[in-house]
Design a protein around this motif. Structure first.
Motif, PDB file in Angstrom:
ATOM      1  N   VAL A  97      -2.939   0.291  -4.042  1.00 27.53           N
ATOM      2  CA  VAL A  97      -3.068  -0.997  -3.351  1.00 27.53           C
ATOM      3  C   VAL A  97      -2.685  -2.124  -4.315  1.00 27.53           C
ATOM      4  CG1 VAL A  97      -4.748  -2.586  -2.335  1.00 27.53           C
ATOM      5  CG2 VAL A  97      -4.873  -0.143  -1.819  1.00 27.53           C
ATOM      6  N   ALA A  98      -1.775  -3.004  -3.903  1.00 27.01           N
ATOM      7  CA  ALA A  98      -1.369  -4.154  -4.722  1.00 27.01           C
ATOM      8  C   ALA A  98      -2.170  -5.378  -4.279  1.00 27.01           C
ATOM      9  CB  ALA A  98       0.120  -4.411  -4.567  1.00 27.01           C
ATOM     10  N   LEU A  99      -3.100  -5.805  -5.128  1.00 30.77           N
ATOM     11  CA  LEU A  99      -4.002  -6.923  -4.800  1.00 30.77           C
ATOM     12  C   LEU A  99      -3.663  -8.144  -5.637  1.00 30.77           C
ATOM     13  CD1 LEU A  99      -6.711  -8.082  -3.570  1.00 30.77           C
ATOM     14  CD2 LEU A  99      -7.843  -7.126  -5.589  1.00 30.77           C
ATOM     15  N   GLU A 100      -3.576  -9.308  -4.982  1.00 26.36           N
ATOM     16  CA  GLU A 100      -3.359 -10.558  -5.699  1.00 26.36           C
ATOM     17  C   GLU A 100      -4.243 -11.633  -5.088  1.00 26.36           C
ATOM     18  OE1 GLU A 100       0.514 -13.286  -6.331  1.00 26.36           O
ATOM     19  OE2 GLU A 100      -0.986 -13.722  -4.795  1.00 26.36           O
ATOM     20  N   PHE A 101      -4.811 -12.522  -5.930  1.00 25.69           N
ATOM     21  CA  PHE A 101      -5.604 -13.622  -5.381  1.00 25.69           C
ATOM     22  C   PHE A 101      -5.417 -14.866  -6.238  1.00 25.69           C
ATOM     23  CE2 PHE A 101      -8.883 -12.679  -8.544  1.00 25.69           C
ATOM     24  CZ  PHE A 101      -8.766 -11.305  -8.700  1.00 25.69           C
ATOM     25  N   ARG A 102      -5.607 -16.039  -5.600  1.00 29.93           N
ATOM     26  CA  ARG A 102      -5.291 -17.313  -6.268  1.00 29.93           C
ATOM     27  C   ARG A 102      -6.361 -18.358  -6.014  1.00 29.93           C
ATOM     28  NH1 ARG A 102       1.240 -18.107  -5.974  1.00 29.93           N
ATOM     29  NH2 ARG A 102       1.790 -15.907  -5.774  1.00 29.93           N
ATOM     30  N   SER A 103      -6.547 -19.231  -7.009  1.00 31.28           N
ATOM     31  CA  SER A 103      -7.473 -20.365  -6.887  1.00 31.28           C
ATOM     32  C   SER A 103      -7.071 -21.414  -7.914  1.00 31.28           C
ATOM     33  CB  SER A 103      -8.913 -19.908  -7.147  1.00 31.28           C
ATOM     34  OG  SER A 103      -9.762 -21.028  -7.304  1.00 31.28           O
ATOM     35  N   THR A 104      -7.496 -22.658  -7.689  1.00 26.94           N
ATOM     36  CA  THR A 104      -7.218 -23.709  -8.675  1.00 26.94           C
ATOM     37  C   THR A 104      -8.293 -23.762  -9.762  1.00 26.94           C
ATOM     38  OG1 THR A 104      -8.398 -25.279  -7.283  1.00 26.94           O
ATOM     39  CG2 THR A 104      -5.998 -25.227  -7.069  1.00 26.94           C
ATOM     40  N   ASP A 105      -9.311 -22.919  -9.640  1.00 25.97           N
ATOM     41  CA  ASP A 105     -10.439 -22.998 -10.562  1.00 25.97           C
ATOM     42  C   ASP A 105     -10.691 -21.625 -11.192  1.00 25.97           C
ATOM     43  OD1 ASP A 105     -13.023 -24.505 -11.410  1.00 25.97           O
ATOM     44  OD2 ASP A 105     -13.706 -22.581 -10.633  1.00 25.97           O
ATOM     45  N   VAL A 114       0.868  -1.185   0.000  1.00 25.42           N
ATOM     46  CA  VAL A 114       0.000   0.000   0.000  1.00 25.42           C
ATOM     47  C   VAL A 114       0.899   1.227   0.000  1.00 25.42           C
ATOM     48  CG1 VAL A 114      -1.860   1.230   1.158  1.00 25.42           C
ATOM     49  CG2 VAL A 114      -1.622  -1.215   1.496  1.00 25.42           C
ATOM     50  N   GLN A 115       0.575   2.185  -0.837  1.00 25.19           N
ATOM     51  CA  GLN A 115       1.337   3.445  -0.806  1.00 25.19           C
ATOM     52  C   GLN A 115       0.388   4.626  -0.791  1.00 25.19           C
ATOM     53  OE1 GLN A 115       4.082   3.331  -4.095  1.00 25.19           O
ATOM     54  NE2 GLN A 115       5.129   1.548  -3.229  1.00 25.19           N
ATOM     55  N   PHE A 116       0.572   5.504   0.205  1.00 22.38           N
ATOM     56  CA  PHE A 116      -0.232   6.718   0.302  1.00 22.38           C
ATOM     57  C   PHE A 116       0.557   7.878  -0.294  1.00 22.38           C
ATOM     58  CE2 PHE A 116      -2.438   5.239   4.497  1.00 22.38           C
ATOM     59  CZ  PHE A 116      -3.197   4.334   3.771  1.00 22.38           C
ATOM     60  N   GLU A 117      -0.200   8.788  -0.955  1.00 23.16           N
ATOM     61  CA  GLU A 117       0.419  10.032  -1.433  1.00 23.16           C
ATOM     62  C   GLU A 117      -0.422  11.195  -0.952  1.00 23.16           C
ATOM     63  OE1 GLU A 117       0.741   9.665  -5.666  1.00 23.16           O
ATOM     64  OE2 GLU A 117       2.024   7.912  -5.498  1.00 23.16           O
ATOM     65  N   PRO A 118       0.125  12.318  -0.577  1.00 20.33           N
ATOM     66  CA  PRO A 118       1.567  12.583  -0.595  1.00 20.33           C
ATOM     67  C   PRO A 118       2.358  11.818   0.455  1.00 20.33           C
ATOM     68  CG  PRO A 118       0.314  14.590  -0.094  1.00 20.33           C
ATOM     69  CD  PRO A 118      -0.658  13.487  -0.179  1.00 20.33           C
ATOM     70  N   GLY A 119       1.733  11.314   1.506  1.00 20.68           N
ATOM     71  CA  GLY A 119       2.466  10.506   2.469  1.00 20.68           C
ATOM     72  C   GLY A 119       3.135  11.342   3.535  1.00 20.68           C
ATOM     73  N   ALA A 120       2.342  11.951   4.418  1.00 22.06           N
ATOM     74  CA  ALA A 120       2.912  12.770   5.504  1.00 22.06           C
ATOM     75  C   ALA A 120       1.972  12.717   6.700  1.00 22.06           C
ATOM     76  CB  ALA A 120       3.079  14.217   5.043  1.00 22.06           C
ATOM     77  N   TYR A 121       2.517  12.991   7.883  1.00 27.07           N
ATOM     78  CA  TYR A 121       1.701  12.955   9.108  1.00 27.07           C
ATOM     79  C   TYR A 121       0.527  13.930   9.034  1.00 27.07           C
ATOM     80  CZ  TYR A 121       5.271  10.308  11.639  1.00 27.07           C
ATOM     81  OH  TYR A 121       6.127   9.341  12.062  1.00 27.07           O
TER      82      TYR A 121
END
Ligand SMILES: [Zn+2]
Length: 399
Positions: A271-279, A255-262
């Motif tokens: 957001v980097a999303l990955e999902f897996r299944s055999t079907d 996950v990366q927020f921009e600008p990214g500061a307190y």
């Protein structure tokens, strides 16, 4: 087999007991040089194809039964991943050679180039299967420069990669012994895994688009906070998979927020999303459910959402006949076995498209892999090699 395994593990060894042998690195090339010497000393034939795949061959008048895996590792990886499968394959050839028995198939112990994807991923096995694409070489995972540098180090030429392709009728099958890289066998107290399928995976880059603002002066009710939408979505990913898609896995790995500061409300959240299944139908359903939820979380907060597919690998069922042969070979040796799928990618998924392919798993201590602490008990390694031998003889006997 232990002596060969240890000799190989010493090449690219790291202080914490792992190996660092990324594909076509100096250490990987040294491992391959060691292998060719070992093969020559054993009076087996050596073969190196246009994709750099390195093989030991026990020739015969018939098609070739491929047995193998890969010598390359992830950066700072373990000693067993890939290495076990090639060393065990070599020792299957040595055992058959020593028996003096003539088989109706040639046996080939093969080390595939770049299984791990430091450069392209399944480079050698896809070249052999004929599924390597020019696009994969133009925009590889590891970057074009790294690929060209690796090919040059290895003395390989890009235009030669295609010559590694083999005719399906020249092949009698493919069997790969590999560590499980997960905890299923260990938890079940079972010695041998019969791999029925290799999961498919899809990955997406999602960008929630809101508005940046002063973290002190913007009331909570007047915000378009991309970070909050991302956070709600990430929680929902687990909820959706566990509740509605048993057997599947899904991960937000970055996950990366921009600008990214307190003191600034996040304008965008990537957001980097990955999902897996055999079907693949299940993958379709999971994709709809996850992307709909991302859209809901965005619209609830008046945000935009960009969805970019960044990877798609189809699930690969392995050959039922090879599965049966593995199961029978284990039973003949008095070993316990269970059927399971592989949650990780392997060269077998490339081979499965052109020849009957199967895989044998042995337990990974603690399920740990891609780590220097990766460990499989040596007895389990030997069990796996014996099942590989039994499977190869059974497949040869069917011809
Ligand atoms: Zn592997």
């Amino acid at each position: 087999m232990r002596a060969d395994f240890d000799a190989l593990a010493a090449i690219g060894a790291t202080p914490d007991g792992g190996v660092d042998r990324p594909s076509l690195s100096e250490a990987h090339l040294a491992a391959r040089a060691w292998f060719l010497e070992r093969v020559a000393a054993a009076r087996l034939e050596r073969r190196v194809d246009g994709a750099g795949n390195h093989s030991a061959v026990l020739p015969a008048d018939g098609p070739t039964l491929l047995l193998g895996s890969h010598f390359d590792s992830v950066p700072n990886g373990g000693r067993f991943d890939g290495a076990l499968g090639v060393i065990a394959a070599l020792h299957v050839l040595l055992a058959v050679q020593a028996s003096g028995r003539a088989l109706p198939v040639a046996l080939e112990a093969i080390d595939f180039t770049d299984e791990e994807g430091t450069l392209v991923g399944l480079l050698g096995s896809e070249a052999l299967a004929g599924t390597l694409t020019p696009e994969a070489l133009l925009a590889p995972r590891g970057g074009r420069e790294a690929l060209l540098a690796g090919l040059e180090r290895a003395g390989m030429r890009e235009e030669q990669l295609w010559t590694a392709r083999r005719q399906p009728r020249s092949l009698a099958g493919y069997v790969e012994l590999h560590i499980e890289q997960g905890p299923v066998l260990e938890r079940a107290g079972v010695q041998i895994g019969v791999v029925t399928a290799i999961v498919g995976a899809r990955s997406f880059s999602l960008v929630f688009r809101g508005e940046a603002g002063h973290a002190g002066t913007t009331p909570m009710t007047a915000r378009k906070d991309a970070g909050l939408a991302a956070a709600a979505f990430i929680g929902a990913v687990e909820e959706i998979v566990v509740r509605d898609f048993p057997g599947c896995v899904a991960t937000v790995g970055d996950v990366q927020f921009e600008p990214g500061a307190y003191n600034v409300i996040p304008r965008t959240a990537r957001v980097a999303l990955e999902f897996r299944s055999t079907d693949s139908h299940t993958l379709d359903g999971l994709e709809v459910a996850l992307l709909e939820r991302a859209g809901d979380e965005a619209s609830r907060r008046g945000l935009g959402l960009d969805v970019t597919p960044v990877g798609r690998w189809e699930p690969t069922p392995l050959d039922p006949g090879v599965c049966d042969a593995v199961e029978e070979a284990a039973a003949e040796l008095g070993l316990t076995s269970l059927r399971l799928h592989s949650g990780a990618g392997h060269d077998a998924q490339a081979l499965a498209g052109v020849t009957p392919a199967g895989m044998i798993f042995v337990p990974s201590r603690g399920g740990l892999s891609h780590d220097p602490g990766e460990l499989t008990a040596w007895d389990d390694c030997v069990n796996g090699a014996n099942v590989l031998l039994g499977t190869a003889l059974a497949l040869a006997g069917r011809r």
